[in-house]
Design an enzyme around this catalytic site. Structure first.
Site, PDB file in Angstrom:
ATOM      1  N   CYS A 176     -45.891  41.599 128.213  1.00  0.00           N
ATOM      2  CA  CYS A 176     -45.450  43.125 128.069  1.00  0.00           C
ATOM      3  C   CYS A 176     -45.782  43.722 125.926  1.00  0.00           C
ATOM      4  CB  CYS A 176     -43.843  43.154 127.484  1.00  0.00           C
ATOM      5  SG  CYS A 176     -43.058  44.033 127.770  1.00  0.00           S
ATOM      6  N   CYS A 212     -42.966  45.422 124.413  1.00  0.00           N
ATOM      7  CA  CYS A 212     -42.542  44.129 123.867  1.00  0.00           C
ATOM      8  C   CYS A 212     -42.901  44.086 122.296  1.00  0.00           C
ATOM      9  CB  CYS A 212     -41.758  43.528 124.675  1.00  0.00           C
ATOM     10  SG  CYS A 212     -41.299  43.751 126.138  1.00  0.00           S
ATOM     11  N   ASP A 213     -44.280  43.522 122.914  1.00  0.00           N
ATOM     12  CA  ASP A 213     -44.732  42.507 121.690  1.00  0.00           C
ATOM     13  C   ASP A 213     -45.858  43.000 120.500  1.00  0.00           C
ATOM     14  OD1 ASP A 213     -42.248  40.384 122.222  1.00  0.00           O
ATOM     15  OD2 ASP A 213     -43.785  39.956 124.309  1.00  0.00           O
TER      16      ASP A 213
END
Ligand code: NAP
Length: 319
Positions: A134, A137-138
Site C-alpha cells: 500500500c 499507507c507506507d
C-alpha cells in the site's frame, strides 16, 4: 440455534467495527463475528499517519484494538472466529460459525479484501520493514530512497507514480513485456523521469538483514539471475475480496467484489448490507471503509425500523 438478533456483522476491520459502534449505540446489540484473525489489513501495517484524529500517527494493530474497544464499550458482542457458511435465501438470515447457528434480521458483510502477495522467501518477514502492498499507507516512509514496485497493472502504475513524491527512483518490475495497465496510466508512468522499467522479470527473493537492501530478479525469458539494490518493495499485483462465502448468494462483479446499490450499502438481498473493501476496489482506505461501515449501520437501523412498522413485508423501498 440462539434467538434471532437484530444485526450480525461479519468482519473485524475498520468497516465492521465502525458498523458495530454505530449499531451498538443505536441499541441494536450487534453480534460481530470478527474472524479468527481480526483487525484486517491494518494488522500488517505499521504507522498509520493518514487517519484523521491521530496527528502523531498510530500503529495499525493498536488502532484496530481501539476501534474494537470503542464498539465493545457500547455493548457490541464479539465472536473471534471465522464464519463457516451463510444462508440468506430466507428469513431470518442465518450464519454459521463451525456448527453453531446464529440468525438475524439484518447482516452487514464487512469481510474486506487482502492484497495479493508474491509468496517468496522473506516477503512476510519484511512486511512493515520495507515490504508493503500500500503506497498510500507506507510511501511517506521512503523519502529520498530507491524503491521497486512489482506488477504491470493500473495499481502498479499508480503506486509507482505516487511513490515518486518521496523516492528518488522507482523501478517497476513486471513479469511480461506487455502491460495490463491502461494506456493512459502506463504513459503517465513512462513519462515520469523517476520511473524506470524492468520487464520479463520476477522478484524471486528479498535480501537484507534488519531491513530490505536488494531484490533478486529472475529473467522470465533467460532464467538469468541479477540483484537490484533497493530500500523497499511495493507489491502491486492486485487484491482479492474476501467473498467466497457470499458469491453464490450476493451480486458481485467479475473480480468478486460485492455490488451495492448507488449511494447505499444495500445488496441485492433485503436486509443484507456490505461495507468496506469487500465492495470497494477504488478507494480502499481505512477511513473510507469506516465511513461505509457507518453507512451500513444506519441503513440496517432504518431497515429494522421499517420492518417494525410493516412486519413481514419487503421493506427495501422504505429504507
Ligand atoms: P490487475 O489489473 O489484475 O494487475 C495485476 C498485475 O500484477 C498484472 O500485471 C499481473 O501480471 C501482475 N501479477 C499478478 N500476479 C503476479 C505474480 N504472482 N507475480 C508477478 N506479477 C503478478 O490488478 P490491479 O493493477 O490491482 O488493478 C485491479 C483493477 O483496479 C483493474 O481493473 C484496474 O484497472 C483498477 N484500477 C484502476 C486504477 C485507476 O484507474 N486509477 C488504479 C488501480 C487499479 P500479468 O499482466 O502478467 O497477469
Amino acid at each position: 440455534m440462539s434467538e434471532t438478533r437484530e444485526l450480525i456483522i461479519i468482519g473485524g476491520g475498520p468497516a465492521g467495527y465502525t458498523a458495530a459502534l454505530y449499531a451498538a449505540r443505536a441499541n441494536l446489540a450487534p453480534l460481530v463475528i470478527e474472524g479468527f484473525n481480526w483487525g484486517g489489513q491494518l494488522m500488517v501495517t505499521t504507522d498509520v499517519e493518514n487517519y484523521p484524529g491521530y496527528p502523531d500517527g498510530i500503529m495499525g494493530p493498536e488502532m484496530m484494538a481501539e476501534f474494537r474497544r470503542q464498539a465493545e464499550r457500547f455493548g457490541a458482542e464479539f465472536i473471534t472466529d471465522d464464519v463457516a457458511r451463510v444462508d440468506f435465501s430466507e428469513r431470518p438470515l442465518r450464519v454459521w460459525v463451525e456448527n453453531d447457528e446464529y440468525s438475524a434480521q439484518t447482516v452487514i458483510v464487512a469481510t474486506g479484501a487482502t492484497a495479493r502477495w508474491l509468496g517468496i522467501p522473506r516477503e512476510q518477514h519484511f512486511q512493515g520493514r520495507g515490504v508493503s502492498a500500500c503506497a498510500t499507507c507506507d510511501g511517506a516512509f521512503f523519502k529520498e530512497k530507491e524503491l521497486v514496485v512489482v506488477g504491470g497493472g493500473d495499481s502498479a502504475m499508480e503506486e509507482a507514480n505516487f511513490l515518486t513524491r518521496y523516492a528518488t527512483k522507482v523501478t517497476v518490475v513486471h513479469r511480461r513485456n506487455e502491460f495490463r495497465a491502461s494506456q493512459i496510466m502506463l504513459e503517465r508512468a513512462r513519462a515520469n523521469p523517476k520511473i524506470s522499467f524492468i520487464t520479463n522479470a520476477v522478484v524471486d527473493d528479498i535480501l537484507g538483514d534488519a531491513k530490505v537492501e536488494a531484490v533478486m530478479l529472475r529473467d522470465t525469458v533467460t532464467d538469468g539471475i541479477s540483484e537490484l539494490k533497493t530500500d523497499g518493495v511495493f507489491v502491486a499485483i492486485g487484491h482479492d475480496p474476501t467473498t467466497a462465502l457470499f458469491v453464490d448468494q450476493l451480486d458481485h462483479d467479475a473480480a468478486g467484489y460485492l455490488v451495492t446499490k448507488p449511494h447505499s450499502t444495500e445488496t441485492n438481498i433485503d436486509g443484507v448490507f456490505a461495507a468496506g473493501d469487500v465492495q470497494d476496489h477504488t478507494y480502499r482506505q481505512a477511513v473510507t471503509a469506516a465511513g461505509s461501515g457507518c453507512m451500513a449501520a444506519l441503513d440496517a437501523e432504518r431497515y429494522l425500523a421499517a420492518l417494525e412498522r410493516h412486519p413481514g413485508t419487503a421493506v427495501a423501498a422504505e429504507v
